[in-house]
Design a protein around this motif. Sequence first.
Motif, short mmCIF file in Angstrom:
data_model
loop_
_atom_site.label_atom_id
_atom_site.label_comp_id
_atom_site.label_asym_id
_atom_site.label_seq_id
_atom_site.Cartn_x
_atom_site.Cartn_y
_atom_site.Cartn_z
N GLY A 9 5.58 34.01 -65.77
CA GLY A 9 5.86 35.00 -66.80
C GLY A 9 5.41 36.38 -66.37
O GLY A 9 4.71 36.53 -65.37
N PRO A 10 5.81 37.40 -67.11
CA PRO A 10 5.47 38.78 -66.76
C PRO A 10 4.02 39.11 -67.05
O PRO A 10 3.30 38.33 -67.69
CB PRO A 10 6.42 39.59 -67.66
CG PRO A 10 6.60 38.71 -68.86
CD PRO A 10 6.64 37.31 -68.33
N ALA A 13 1.54 38.43 -70.53
CA ALA A 13 2.11 37.42 -71.43
C ALA A 13 1.07 36.40 -71.89
O ALA A 13 1.36 35.59 -72.78
CB ALA A 13 3.26 36.70 -70.73
N LYS A 15 -0.68 34.37 -69.61
CA LYS A 15 -0.64 33.20 -68.72
C LYS A 15 -2.04 32.67 -68.38
O LYS A 15 -2.30 31.48 -68.49
CB LYS A 15 0.09 33.55 -67.42
CG LYS A 15 1.53 33.98 -67.59
CD LYS A 15 2.23 34.20 -66.27
CE LYS A 15 1.62 35.28 -65.41
NZ LYS A 15 1.69 36.63 -66.05
N ARG A 128 3.97 34.43 -60.90
CA ARG A 128 5.30 35.00 -61.11
C ARG A 128 6.41 34.09 -60.58
O ARG A 128 7.53 34.14 -61.04
CB ARG A 128 5.42 36.36 -60.41
CG ARG A 128 4.42 37.41 -60.83
CD ARG A 128 4.70 37.93 -62.23
NE ARG A 128 4.00 39.18 -62.48
CZ ARG A 128 2.73 39.27 -62.84
NH1 ARG A 128 2.01 38.17 -62.99
NH2 ARG A 128 2.17 40.45 -63.07
N THR A 145 6.45 34.41 -72.14
CA THR A 145 6.81 35.82 -72.25
C THR A 145 6.36 36.37 -73.60
O THR A 145 5.88 35.64 -74.47
CB THR A 145 8.33 36.01 -72.07
OG1 THR A 145 8.62 37.40 -71.94
CG2 THR A 145 9.10 35.41 -73.23
N SER A 148 7.07 43.70 -74.65
CA SER A 148 6.22 44.59 -73.85
C SER A 148 5.18 45.32 -74.71
O SER A 148 4.05 45.55 -74.27
CB SER A 148 7.07 45.61 -73.08
OG SER A 148 7.79 46.44 -73.97
N ARG A 151 2.39 42.88 -75.34
CA ARG A 151 1.58 42.69 -74.13
C ARG A 151 0.69 43.90 -73.86
O ARG A 151 -0.47 43.76 -73.44
CB ARG A 151 2.51 42.43 -72.93
CG ARG A 151 3.18 41.07 -72.99
CD ARG A 151 3.97 40.79 -71.75
NE ARG A 151 5.28 41.42 -71.76
CZ ARG A 151 5.86 41.99 -70.72
NH1 ARG A 151 5.23 42.05 -69.56
NH2 ARG A 151 7.05 42.51 -70.82
N ASP A 179 7.16 45.04 -64.60
CA ASP A 179 8.21 44.05 -64.87
C ASP A 179 9.43 44.32 -63.99
O ASP A 179 10.00 43.39 -63.40
CB ASP A 179 8.64 44.11 -66.34
CG ASP A 179 7.64 43.48 -67.29
OD1 ASP A 179 6.68 42.84 -66.81
OD2 ASP A 179 7.83 43.62 -68.51
N ARG A 183 10.78 41.77 -61.15
CA ARG A 183 12.09 41.12 -61.33
C ARG A 183 13.09 41.51 -60.25
O ARG A 183 13.99 40.73 -59.93
CB ARG A 183 12.67 41.47 -62.71
CG ARG A 183 11.92 40.85 -63.87
CD ARG A 183 12.60 41.16 -65.20
NE ARG A 183 11.87 40.61 -66.33
CZ ARG A 183 11.95 39.34 -66.73
NH1 ARG A 183 12.73 38.50 -66.09
NH2 ARG A 183 11.25 38.92 -67.77
N GLN A 192 12.92 32.97 -64.54
CA GLN A 192 12.70 31.68 -65.17
C GLN A 192 13.41 30.59 -64.38
O GLN A 192 14.62 30.69 -64.11
CB GLN A 192 13.20 31.69 -66.62
CG GLN A 192 12.97 30.37 -67.35
CD GLN A 192 13.45 30.43 -68.79
OE1 GLN A 192 13.62 31.51 -69.36
NE2 GLN A 192 13.67 29.27 -69.39
N ASP A 200 8.01 32.06 -76.07
CA ASP A 200 7.77 33.47 -76.42
C ASP A 200 6.53 33.52 -77.31
O ASP A 200 6.52 32.99 -78.42
CB ASP A 200 8.98 34.03 -77.16
CG ASP A 200 8.88 35.55 -77.38
OD1 ASP A 200 7.74 36.05 -77.53
OD2 ASP A 200 9.92 36.22 -77.39
#
Length: 223
Positions: A9-10, A13, A15, A128, A145, A148, A151, A179, A183, A192, A200
């Motif tokens: 995840g970004p 988030a 994690k 990531r 996720t 933004s 986060r 991000d 990405r 993903q 989410d």
Amino acid sequence: MSYNIAIDGPAGAGKSTIAKKLAKKLGYVYVDTGAMYRAIALFLLREKVQPQDTDSILAKCTGADVTISYQDGEQIVLLNGENVNGLIRTEEVGNMASNSSAVPAVRDRLRSLQQELAANENVIMDGRDIGTCVLPDADVKIFLTADSAVRARRRFEELAAKGTPEPLEKIEKDIIERDARDRNREISPLMQAEDAVLVDTSEMTIDEVVEAILEICRKKGCI
């Protein structure tokens, strides 16, 4: 037989927070891959390398020996033998890590250690590209996720609690830019995995997220 849980995840988030709690509940080893990349980033900053200077990152990264150990269940990140747990959570280090992690030599340097850990232990690993690249055969894959703005607020509160506050607007701007870099990078971009479950966390508490992932693990037979 070892079980592997991959959480991608970004930035921001949740994690690491979620993975640590899951590892404690399940008795798994928690592997914070982001901390390992941040350790190399700290080394590069100490070497006065600029974030966009790919040639210097490539030349200097071989001087960073990053290993991990565990003390009372906590992962200790060692940079050339120094415990750097308390030095790697700044925005400066995070931005350098986002840039340096796109350099293949840096990723190759750490991936083998991460895969070796997963082969020998029941692990929860976050990052990531865990489900897509590091542990493509993980038993459970989660893509975590959040919006933004959510986060950024979480990061703002985390930094304020540590006594190192930064402007909320700057934090969100950094997150959005990170991000985009993560990405769009050519090597192991943030994405993903096809077989990952999207979670989410924008409107969820930490405990709700943990329970949701535990239920996924139960269905997969990892509990």
